[in-house]
Design a protein around this motif. Structure first.
Motif, PDB file in Angstrom:
ATOM      1  N   PRO A  50     -66.957   1.260  39.254  1.00  0.00           N
ATOM      2  CA  PRO A  50     -68.265   0.924  38.692  1.00  0.00           C
ATOM      3  C   PRO A  50     -68.309  -0.566  38.354  1.00  0.00           C
ATOM      4  CG  PRO A  50     -67.090   2.602  37.387  1.00  0.00           C
ATOM      5  CD  PRO A  50     -66.103   1.944  38.279  1.00  0.00           C
ATOM      6  N   GLU A  51     -69.515  -1.135  38.354  1.00  0.00           N
ATOM      7  CA  GLU A  51     -69.685  -2.563  38.036  1.00  0.00           C
ATOM      8  C   GLU A  51     -69.181  -2.859  36.625  1.00  0.00           C
ATOM      9  OE1 GLU A  51     -71.027  -5.091  39.986  1.00  0.00           O
ATOM     10  OE2 GLU A  51     -70.878  -3.631  41.611  1.00  0.00           O
ATOM     11  N   GLY A  52     -68.411  -3.921  36.519  1.00  0.00           N
ATOM     12  CA  GLY A  52     -67.979  -4.378  35.202  1.00  0.00           C
ATOM     13  C   GLY A  52     -66.965  -3.509  34.492  1.00  0.00           C
ATOM     14  N   LYS A  79     -58.009   5.441  38.753  1.00  0.00           N
ATOM     15  CA  LYS A  79     -57.678   6.365  39.838  1.00  0.00           C
ATOM     16  C   LYS A  79     -57.828   7.791  39.315  1.00  0.00           C
ATOM     17  CE  LYS A  79     -54.161   6.789  43.463  1.00  0.00           C
ATOM     18  NZ  LYS A  79     -52.790   6.349  43.815  1.00  0.00           N
ATOM     19  N   TYR A  80     -58.857   8.453  39.809  1.00  0.00           N
ATOM     20  CA  TYR A  80     -59.132   9.811  39.346  1.00  0.00           C
ATOM     21  C   TYR A  80     -58.435  10.849  40.207  1.00  0.00           C
ATOM     22  CZ  TYR A  80     -62.708   8.415  35.997  1.00  0.00           C
ATOM     23  OH  TYR A  80     -63.364   7.886  34.916  1.00  0.00           O
ATOM     24  N   TYR A  81     -58.057  11.932  39.555  1.00  0.00           N
ATOM     25  CA  TYR A  81     -57.420  13.041  40.271  1.00  0.00           C
ATOM     26  C   TYR A  81     -58.295  14.281  40.175  1.00  0.00           C
ATOM     27  CZ  TYR A  81     -53.262  10.232  40.768  1.00  0.00           C
ATOM     28  OH  TYR A  81     -52.390   9.250  41.131  1.00  0.00           O
ATOM     29  N   THR A  82     -58.328  15.001  41.282  1.00  0.00           N
ATOM     30  CA  THR A  82     -59.154  16.211  41.339  1.00  0.00           C
ATOM     31  C   THR A  82     -58.373  17.334  42.016  1.00  0.00           C
ATOM     32  OG1 THR A  82     -61.369  16.979  41.933  1.00  0.00           O
ATOM     33  CG2 THR A  82     -60.203  15.693  43.582  1.00  0.00           C
TER      34      THR A  82
END
Lengths: 109, 109
Positions: free
Chosen positions: A67-69, A74-77
């Motif tokens: 996302p900006e700013g 690192k997401y896990y699913t």
DNA sequence: ATATGAACCCTTGTAATACGATGTATGATA
DNA sequence: TATCATACATCGTATTACAAGGGTTCATAT
């Protein structure tokens, strides 16, 4: 918390968390600390290799958020295989619990 | 049964058994198999080093039985320290269980 | 007699694991 | 600009579970 007792349970704990919703690594450590009332701190030297291991086994997948700013995360699913594995581990956990229960009442057997 | 999940739980299982009454090693493997409905077989390569380890830590002590006409057997018995350690491990087990419970309901937190 | 198998104890080598230590980078705040 | 929290990662060490193997004793079957 006895760290020796975490052995073998790390994956179950992480899978349980990720099954609820996607999380990024650092967030998991904070969440676990809070959920355990500050009793348990999962070290990052435990967490990140564990996540890599689970990804290699196909239980989870990861994606970067950008996302900006904001800082990259690192997401896990979960995957289908991860859900299956989680159920398997939950059953194993229940089996050990049952075994412990019986062991404490096994004087005559 | 997931062998990785046994890590860290072996001592708890064995201490739970020995707390009930004195047992010898081979007897423990048979008893665990029976109590688990044949689902779990503790290998002797796991058992005997574990017993040695626990004796070294002062949680159990051992003695040889030598009845007439019977095979020698090495019995293990609890120490005070072992009882303390068992209680500690039981609390840890409960903590992990509580953590797992909370993890499965932590969507919003 | 002797072969077989169960009961009993033990050790060694291997792969996997948890974790402390360490490194790097970014953003916020003092 | 210094510091702290956030965020990801790797490496080295100690520990572990277990398969594989070795050994003895006793009962039973051949």
């Amino acid at each position: 918390m006895d760290k020796e007792m975490m052995k073998g349970n790390i994956d179950l704990i992480l899978l349980s968390l990720i099954a609820e919703r996607d999380l990024y690594g650092y967030e998991m450590t904070k969440k676990l600390k809070r959920l355990s009332d500050e009793a348990y701190s999962m070290s990052e030297g435990t967490l990140y290799p564990a996540l890599k291991r689970m990804e290699r086994k196909g239980w989870v997948t990861s994606y970067w958020s950008a996302p900006e700013g904001e800082r990259r995360k690192k997401y896990y699913t979960m995957t289908k295989e991860g859900e299956t594995e989680l159920e398997r581990k939950q059953k194993d956990w229940a089996s050990i619990q049952s075994l412990l229960y019986k062991a404490r009442r096994s004087y005559d057997t």
